[in-house]
Design a protein around this motif. Structure first.
Motif, PDB file in Angstrom:
ATOM      1  N   ALA A  11       0.889  -1.271  -0.077  1.00 40.11           N
ATOM      2  CA  ALA A  11      -0.132  -0.163  -0.168  1.00 40.11           C
ATOM      3  C   ALA A  11       0.752   1.249  -0.058  1.00 40.11           C
ATOM      4  CB  ALA A  11      -0.744  -0.093   1.234  1.00 40.11           C
ATOM      5  N   ALA A  12       0.625   2.203  -0.943  1.00 40.01           N
ATOM      6  CA  ALA A  12       1.675   3.393  -0.640  1.00 40.01           C
ATOM      7  C   ALA A  12       0.362   4.596  -1.093  1.00 40.01           C
ATOM      8  CB  ALA A  12       2.426   3.366  -2.239  1.00 40.01           C
ATOM      9  N   GLY A  13       1.043   5.768  -0.669  1.00 40.27           N
ATOM     10  CA  GLY A  13       0.170   6.763  -0.880  1.00 40.27           C
ATOM     11  C   GLY A  13       0.937   8.183  -0.243  1.00 40.27           C
ATOM     12  N   VAL A  14       0.078   9.245  -0.245  1.00 37.54           N
ATOM     13  CA  VAL A  14       0.725  10.459   0.428  1.00 37.54           C
ATOM     14  C   VAL A  14      -0.569  10.780   1.384  1.00 37.54           C
ATOM     15  CG1 VAL A  14       0.890  13.043  -0.242  1.00 37.54           C
ATOM     16  CG2 VAL A  14       1.650  11.197  -1.630  1.00 37.54           C
ATOM     17  N   THR A  15      -0.023  11.539   2.712  1.00 37.02           N
ATOM     18  CA  THR A  15      -0.819  12.062   3.657  1.00 37.02           C
ATOM     19  C   THR A  15      -0.294  13.398   3.962  1.00 37.02           C
ATOM     20  OG1 THR A  15      -1.257   9.925   4.621  1.00 37.02           O
ATOM     21  CG2 THR A  15      -1.921  11.683   6.131  1.00 37.02           C
ATOM     22  N   HIS A  16      -1.370  14.468   4.111  1.00 33.16           N
ATOM     23  CA  HIS A  16      -0.659  15.809   4.310  1.00 33.16           C
ATOM     24  C   HIS A  16      -0.867  16.163   5.762  1.00 33.16           C
ATOM     25  CE1 HIS A  16       0.186  20.014   3.066  1.00 33.16           C
ATOM     26  NE2 HIS A  16      -0.655  20.064   4.113  1.00 33.16           N
ATOM     27  N   PRO A  22       3.549  17.349   3.315  1.00 36.55           N
ATOM     28  CA  PRO A  22       3.206  15.904   2.655  1.00 36.55           C
ATOM     29  C   PRO A  22       4.107  15.062   3.240  1.00 36.55           C
ATOM     30  CG  PRO A  22       3.498  17.740   1.138  1.00 36.55           C
ATOM     31  CD  PRO A  22       3.811  18.307   2.564  1.00 36.55           C
ATOM     32  N   VAL A  23       3.631  13.724   3.425  1.00 38.26           N
ATOM     33  CA  VAL A  23       4.409  12.473   3.896  1.00 38.26           C
ATOM     34  C   VAL A  23       4.147  11.588   2.955  1.00 38.26           C
ATOM     35  CG1 VAL A  23       4.811  10.826   5.958  1.00 38.26           C
ATOM     36  CG2 VAL A  23       4.228  13.319   6.131  1.00 38.26           C
ATOM     37  N   VAL A  24       4.889  10.870   2.337  1.00 43.47           N
ATOM     38  CA  VAL A  24       4.683   9.650   1.548  1.00 43.47           C
ATOM     39  C   VAL A  24       4.997   8.557   2.382  1.00 43.47           C
ATOM     40  CG1 VAL A  24       5.926   8.385  -0.383  1.00 43.47           C
ATOM     41  CG2 VAL A  24       5.805  10.911  -0.557  1.00 43.47           C
ATOM     42  N   ARG A  25       4.039   7.501   2.049  1.00 40.54           N
ATOM     43  CA  ARG A  25       3.998   6.336   3.043  1.00 40.54           C
ATOM     44  C   ARG A  25       4.144   5.057   2.023  1.00 40.54           C
ATOM     45  NH1 ARG A  25      -0.925   8.116   2.604  1.00 40.54           N
ATOM     46  NH2 ARG A  25      -2.580   6.647   2.499  1.00 40.54           N
ATOM     47  N   LEU A  26       4.554   4.043   2.701  1.00 46.36           N
ATOM     48  CA  LEU A  26       4.503   2.691   1.949  1.00 46.36           C
ATOM     49  C   LEU A  26       4.492   1.491   3.055  1.00 46.36           C
ATOM     50  CD1 LEU A  26       5.294   0.969  -0.701  1.00 46.36           C
ATOM     51  CD2 LEU A  26       7.644   1.170   0.030  1.00 46.36           C
ATOM     52  N   GLY A  27       3.733   0.749   2.631  1.00 45.96           N
ATOM     53  CA  GLY A  27       3.549  -0.260   3.775  1.00 45.96           C
ATOM     54  C   GLY A  27       3.120  -1.774   3.168  1.00 45.96           C
ATOM     55  N   VAL A  28       2.912  -2.763   3.877  1.00 41.65           N
ATOM     56  CA  VAL A  28       2.955  -4.115   3.470  1.00 41.65           C
ATOM     57  C   VAL A  28       1.386  -4.405   3.575  1.00 41.65           C
ATOM     58  CG1 VAL A  28       3.158  -6.509   3.932  1.00 41.65           C
ATOM     59  CG2 VAL A  28       5.112  -4.732   4.058  1.00 41.65           C
ATOM     60  N   GLY A  29       0.786  -4.852   2.648  1.00 40.04           N
ATOM     61  CA  GLY A  29      -0.585  -5.018   2.681  1.00 40.04           C
ATOM     62  C   GLY A  29      -1.466  -3.804   3.090  1.00 40.04           C
ATOM     63  N   ASP A  86       4.079  19.328  -5.834  1.00 43.04           N
ATOM     64  CA  ASP A  86       3.374  20.079  -7.018  1.00 43.04           C
ATOM     65  C   ASP A  86       1.972  20.419  -6.553  1.00 43.04           C
ATOM     66  OD1 ASP A  86       5.871  20.148  -8.083  1.00 43.04           O
ATOM     67  OD2 ASP A  86       5.179  18.661  -9.780  1.00 43.04           O
ATOM     68  N   PHE A  87       1.347  19.742  -5.829  1.00 46.57           N
ATOM     69  CA  PHE A  87      -0.179  19.804  -5.819  1.00 46.57           C
ATOM     70  C   PHE A  87      -0.570  19.704  -4.227  1.00 46.57           C
ATOM     71  CE2 PHE A  87       0.229  17.930 -10.100  1.00 46.57           C
ATOM     72  CZ  PHE A  87      -0.353  18.983 -10.559  1.00 46.57           C
ATOM     73  N   PRO A  88      -0.340  20.856  -3.639  1.00 39.88           N
ATOM     74  CA  PRO A  88      -0.638  20.945  -2.107  1.00 39.88           C
ATOM     75  C   PRO A  88      -2.322  20.778  -1.693  1.00 39.88           C
ATOM     76  CG  PRO A  88      -0.026  23.062  -2.837  1.00 39.88           C
ATOM     77  CD  PRO A  88       0.157  22.105  -3.908  1.00 39.88           C
ATOM     78  N   GLU A  89      -2.914  20.782  -2.496  1.00 39.52           N
ATOM     79  CA  GLU A  89      -4.196  20.378  -2.392  1.00 39.52           C
ATOM     80  C   GLU A  89      -4.596  19.016  -2.169  1.00 39.52           C
ATOM     81  OE1 GLU A  89      -3.710  21.233  -6.660  1.00 39.52           O
ATOM     82  OE2 GLU A  89      -3.555  22.594  -4.851  1.00 39.52           O
ATOM     83  N   ILE A  90      -3.691  18.116  -2.360  1.00 40.04           N
ATOM     84  CA  ILE A  90      -3.896  16.804  -2.078  1.00 40.04           C
ATOM     85  C   ILE A  90      -3.884  16.348  -0.631  1.00 40.04           C
ATOM     86  CG2 ILE A  90      -2.868  14.495  -2.619  1.00 40.04           C
ATOM     87  CD1 ILE A  90      -1.923  15.235  -5.390  1.00 40.04           C
ATOM     88  N   LEU A 112      -8.441   9.410  -3.603  1.00 44.01           N
ATOM     89  CA  LEU A 112      -7.806  10.687  -3.478  1.00 44.01           C
ATOM     90  C   LEU A 112      -9.043  11.555  -2.785  1.00 44.01           C
ATOM     91  CD1 LEU A 112      -5.717  12.824  -4.683  1.00 44.01           C
ATOM     92  CD2 LEU A 112      -7.149  13.143  -6.704  1.00 44.01           C
ATOM     93  N   ARG A 113      -8.432  12.242  -1.948  1.00 44.42           N
ATOM     94  CA  ARG A 113      -9.070  13.328  -1.010  1.00 44.42           C
ATOM     95  C   ARG A 113      -8.387  14.764  -1.331  1.00 44.42           C
ATOM     96  NH1 ARG A 113      -9.267  15.458   3.898  1.00 44.42           N
ATOM     97  NH2 ARG A 113      -7.673  14.169   4.832  1.00 44.42           N
ATOM     98  N   LEU A 114      -9.054  15.627  -1.893  1.00 48.06           N
ATOM     99  CA  LEU A 114      -8.653  16.870  -2.043  1.00 48.06           C
ATOM    100  C   LEU A 114      -9.128  17.823  -0.898  1.00 48.06           C
ATOM    101  CD1 LEU A 114      -8.980  17.403  -5.644  1.00 48.06           C
ATOM    102  CD2 LEU A 114      -6.976  16.748  -4.597  1.00 48.06           C
ATOM    103  N   ALA A 115      -8.329  18.994  -0.638  1.00 48.57           N
ATOM    104  CA  ALA A 115      -8.643  20.055   0.353  1.00 48.57           C
ATOM    105  C   ALA A 115      -8.168  21.191  -0.135  1.00 48.57           C
ATOM    106  CB  ALA A 115      -8.143  19.692   1.865  1.00 48.57           C
ATOM    107  N   PRO A 116      -8.656  22.427   0.202  1.00 42.45           N
ATOM    108  CA  PRO A 116      -8.172  23.606  -0.128  1.00 42.45           C
ATOM    109  C   PRO A 116      -6.748  23.907   0.369  1.00 42.45           C
ATOM    110  CG  PRO A 116     -10.118  24.066   0.977  1.00 42.45           C
ATOM    111  CD  PRO A 116      -9.696  22.653   0.952  1.00 42.45           C
TER     112      PRO A 116
END
Length: 131
Positions: A11-16, A22-29, A86-90, A112-116
């Motif tokens: 599982a991969a992704g980005v959390t603001h 922004p923090v990039v994350r990677l996990g198993v399952g 590049d896209f801080p609204e993510i 995907l969840r966007l925010a101002p």
């Protein structure tokens, strides 16, 4: 008989994070419900060394290291970091599952969840310094 090579489900992704950005994350399952040692986190901006350290810190790393290299997975992590930069609204981006196998990586589902954008942390706090 040809040798069967399984893919590894990640599982991969980005959390603001409101404090760190922004923090990039990677996990198993299913990383959100997983144990902390089943996840790797990295603040943005990322380098290729950061991406390599992320996947190599996972318990599934020996299975991933049996491939030619981790370049496709590192590329995915770097692209996630660049996207978050590049896209801080993510506010949140989840790729789950991501299959990492001999042919590369493939995200089978995305959310995907966007925010101002606003109230961003000072970018100079985590800026890469020229060498």
């Amino acid at each position: 008989m040809p040798r069967r090579v399984d893919s590894v489900e990640l599982a991969a992704g980005v959390t603001h994070d409101p404090l760190f950005g922004p923090v990039v994350r990677l996990g198993v399952g299913a990383a959100p419900g997983g144990l902390p040692e089943d996840q790797a986190l990295c603040l943005v901006p990322m380098t290729d060394l950061d991406a390599r350290r992320m996947w190599r810190s996972l318990p599934a790393a020996p299975r991933l290291a049996g491939r030619r290299d981790g370049t496709p997975l590192e590329d995915l992590l770097l692209r996630l970091g660049r996207l978050a930069e590049d896209f801080p609204e993510i506010a949140e981006l989840d790729l789950d599952p991501v299959l990492a196998g001999p042919g590369g990586v493939a995200a089978l589902n995305a959310r995907l969840r966007l925010a101002p954008a606003g109230n961003e942390p000072d970018p100079s706090l985590r800026a890469l310094r020229p060498s």
